[in-house]
Design a protein around this motif. Structure first.
Motif, PDB file in Angstrom:
ATOM      1  N   ILE A   3       0.855  -1.194   0.000  1.00 29.43           N
ATOM      2  CA  ILE A   3       0.000   0.000   0.000  1.00 29.43           C
ATOM      3  C   ILE A   3       0.893   1.247   0.000  1.00 29.43           C
ATOM      4  CG2 ILE A   3      -1.782   1.309   1.249  1.00 29.43           C
ATOM      5  CD1 ILE A   3      -2.513  -1.328   2.701  1.00 29.43           C
ATOM      6  N   ASP A   4       0.538   2.224  -0.799  1.00 30.65           N
ATOM      7  CA  ASP A   4       1.212   3.527  -0.762  1.00 30.65           C
ATOM      8  C   ASP A   4       0.213   4.557  -1.273  1.00 30.65           C
ATOM      9  OD1 ASP A   4       4.571   4.264  -0.786  1.00 30.65           O
ATOM     10  OD2 ASP A   4       3.126   5.818  -1.361  1.00 30.65           O
ATOM     11  N   GLN A   5       0.318   5.778  -0.755  1.00 31.52           N
ATOM     12  CA  GLN A   5      -0.602   6.810  -1.237  1.00 31.52           C
ATOM     13  C   GLN A   5      -0.034   7.578  -2.431  1.00 31.52           C
ATOM     14  OE1 GLN A   5      -1.457   9.882   1.616  1.00 31.52           O
ATOM     15  NE2 GLN A   5       0.637   9.983   2.378  1.00 31.52           N
ATOM     16  N   ASP A   6       1.186   7.221  -2.845  1.00 30.02           N
ATOM     17  CA  ASP A   6       1.809   7.890  -3.988  1.00 30.02           C
ATOM     18  C   ASP A   6       1.727   6.963  -5.205  1.00 30.02           C
ATOM     19  OD1 ASP A   6       3.493   8.979  -5.893  1.00 30.02           O
ATOM     20  OD2 ASP A   6       5.051   9.532  -4.464  1.00 30.02           O
ATOM     21  N   GLY A  31      -3.562   4.038  -1.476  1.00 25.78           N
ATOM     22  CA  GLY A  31      -4.372   4.402  -0.320  1.00 25.78           C
ATOM     23  C   GLY A  31      -3.524   4.886   0.827  1.00 25.78           C
ATOM     24  N   ASN A  32      -4.217   5.441   1.803  1.00 27.59           N
ATOM     25  CA  ASN A  32      -3.548   5.969   2.988  1.00 27.59           C
ATOM     26  C   ASN A  32      -3.537   4.906   4.088  1.00 27.59           C
ATOM     27  OD1 ASN A  32      -3.160   7.537   5.552  1.00 27.59           O
ATOM     28  ND2 ASN A  32      -3.101   9.217   4.077  1.00 27.59           N
ATOM     29  N   PHE A  33      -2.419   4.826   4.811  1.00 23.82           N
ATOM     30  CA  PHE A  33      -2.310   3.843   5.897  1.00 23.82           C
ATOM     31  C   PHE A  33      -3.408   4.033   6.945  1.00 23.82           C
ATOM     32  CE2 PHE A  33       2.478   4.153   4.910  1.00 23.82           C
ATOM     33  CZ  PHE A  33       2.411   3.121   3.988  1.00 23.82           C
ATOM     34  N   ALA A  34      -3.961   5.225   7.011  1.00 25.06           N
ATOM     35  CA  ALA A  34      -5.041   5.476   7.978  1.00 25.06           C
ATOM     36  C   ALA A  34      -6.231   4.546   7.706  1.00 25.06           C
ATOM     37  CB  ALA A  34      -5.487   6.936   7.900  1.00 25.06           C
ATOM     38  N   PHE A  53       6.218  -1.738   7.857  1.00 26.65           N
ATOM     39  CA  PHE A  53       6.040  -0.331   7.501  1.00 26.65           C
ATOM     40  C   PHE A  53       7.400   0.288   7.178  1.00 26.65           C
ATOM     41  CE2 PHE A  53       2.128  -0.718  10.101  1.00 26.65           C
ATOM     42  CZ  PHE A  53       1.218  -0.150   9.212  1.00 26.65           C
ATOM     43  N   ASP A  54       7.486   0.986   6.076  1.00 24.80           N
ATOM     44  CA  ASP A  54       8.672   1.788   5.734  1.00 24.80           C
ATOM     45  C   ASP A  54       8.137   3.213   5.589  1.00 24.80           C
ATOM     46  OD1 ASP A  54      11.078   2.781   4.924  1.00 24.80           O
ATOM     47  OD2 ASP A  54      11.152   1.726   3.013  1.00 24.80           O
ATOM     48  N   LEU A  55       8.015   3.888   6.712  1.00 21.74           N
ATOM     49  CA  LEU A  55       7.288   5.157   6.757  1.00 21.74           C
ATOM     50  C   LEU A  55       8.170   6.349   6.389  1.00 21.74           C
ATOM     51  CD1 LEU A  55       5.485   4.448  10.142  1.00 21.74           C
ATOM     52  CD2 LEU A  55       4.471   4.303   7.865  1.00 21.74           C
ATOM     53  N   GLY A  56       7.526   7.414   6.003  1.00 24.49           N
ATOM     54  CA  GLY A  56       8.235   8.671   5.765  1.00 24.49           C
ATOM     55  C   GLY A  56       8.138   9.122   4.325  1.00 24.49           C
ATOM     56  N   VAL A  57       9.176   9.837   3.912  1.00 26.60           N
ATOM     57  CA  VAL A  57       9.250  10.390   2.556  1.00 26.60           C
ATOM     58  C   VAL A  57      10.256   9.544   1.782  1.00 26.60           C
ATOM     59  CG1 VAL A  57       9.790  12.478   1.234  1.00 26.60           C
ATOM     60  CG2 VAL A  57       8.836  12.682   3.523  1.00 26.60           C
ATOM     61  N   HIS A  60      12.721   9.253  -3.949  1.00 29.61           N
ATOM     62  CA  HIS A  60      12.146   9.715  -5.219  1.00 29.61           C
ATOM     63  C   HIS A  60      11.345  11.005  -5.005  1.00 29.61           C
ATOM     64  CE1 HIS A  60      10.286   9.705  -9.156  1.00 29.61           C
ATOM     65  NE2 HIS A  60       9.099   9.754  -8.586  1.00 29.61           N
ATOM     66  N   GLN A  61      10.565  11.037  -3.927  1.00 28.80           N
ATOM     67  CA  GLN A  61       9.785  12.254  -3.637  1.00 28.80           C
ATOM     68  C   GLN A  61      10.727  13.427  -3.345  1.00 28.80           C
ATOM     69  OE1 GLN A  61       7.538  10.458  -0.476  1.00 28.80           O
ATOM     70  NE2 GLN A  61       5.794   9.975  -1.792  1.00 28.80           N
ATOM     71  N   LEU A  62      11.791  13.173  -2.579  1.00 32.51           N
ATOM     72  CA  LEU A  62      12.724  14.255  -2.238  1.00 32.51           C
ATOM     73  C   LEU A  62      13.478  14.767  -3.461  1.00 32.51           C
ATOM     74  CD1 LEU A  62      14.216  12.854   1.089  1.00 32.51           C
ATOM     75  CD2 LEU A  62      12.881  14.948   0.847  1.00 32.51           C
TER      76      LEU A  62
END
Ligand SMILES: C[S@@+](CC[C@H](N)C(=O)[O-])C[C@H]1O[C@@H](n2cnc3c(N)ncnc32)[C@H](O)[C@@H]1O
Length: 101
Positions: A3-6, A31-34, A53-57, A60-62
């Motif tokens: 799952i990823d929201q990006d 989707g969002n982890f929420a 979970f591999d949380l954060g940014v 690639h986004q940075l």
């Protein structure tokens, strides 16, 4: 499943997994982890043995300056991990009231 929201992260995962694990049927969900429980159930998962979970940014986004996460490259104050979300970081900052110390 993953799952990823990006959507760009999901696309990268899809591409990687298709060559790294071609014989495994991965389910990738935007989707969002929420909403992890709702997303998991929708994808047929009632019980799981574990969650990683591999949380954060992501790097690639940075590194994609136009997404507004970069510390050292100019870009818009966007910072949306999911580009379908209407509110950008700039909209939130504009709503803040200025307070003098
Ligand atoms: C550190 S990166 C993980 C990178 C990935 N494991 C890889 O190796 O490419 C964190 C990921 O979590 C996602 N993310 C952060 N908060 C999220 C949330 N609340 N719901 C869903 N995804 C989220 C980001 O979009 C980002 O792709």
């Amino acid at each position: 499943m993953g799952i990823d929201q990006d959507p760009e992260a999901l696309e990268a995962a899809r591409e990687y997994l298709s060559t790294a694990c071609p014989d495994t049927a991965w389910q990738l969900a935007l989707g969002n982890f929420a909403k992890i429980e709702e997303i998991a159930r929708k994808n047929g998962f009632e019980q799981v043995d574990g969650i990683l979970f591999d949380l954060g940014v992501s790097s690639h986004q940075l590194e994609t300056s136009e997404r507004g996460f970069s510390f050292n490259q100019p870009g818009p104050l966007d910072m949306r991990m999911n580009p379908d979300i209407a509110v950008k970081a700039a909209d939130l900052v504009k709503r803040l009231k200025q307070r003098r110390a």
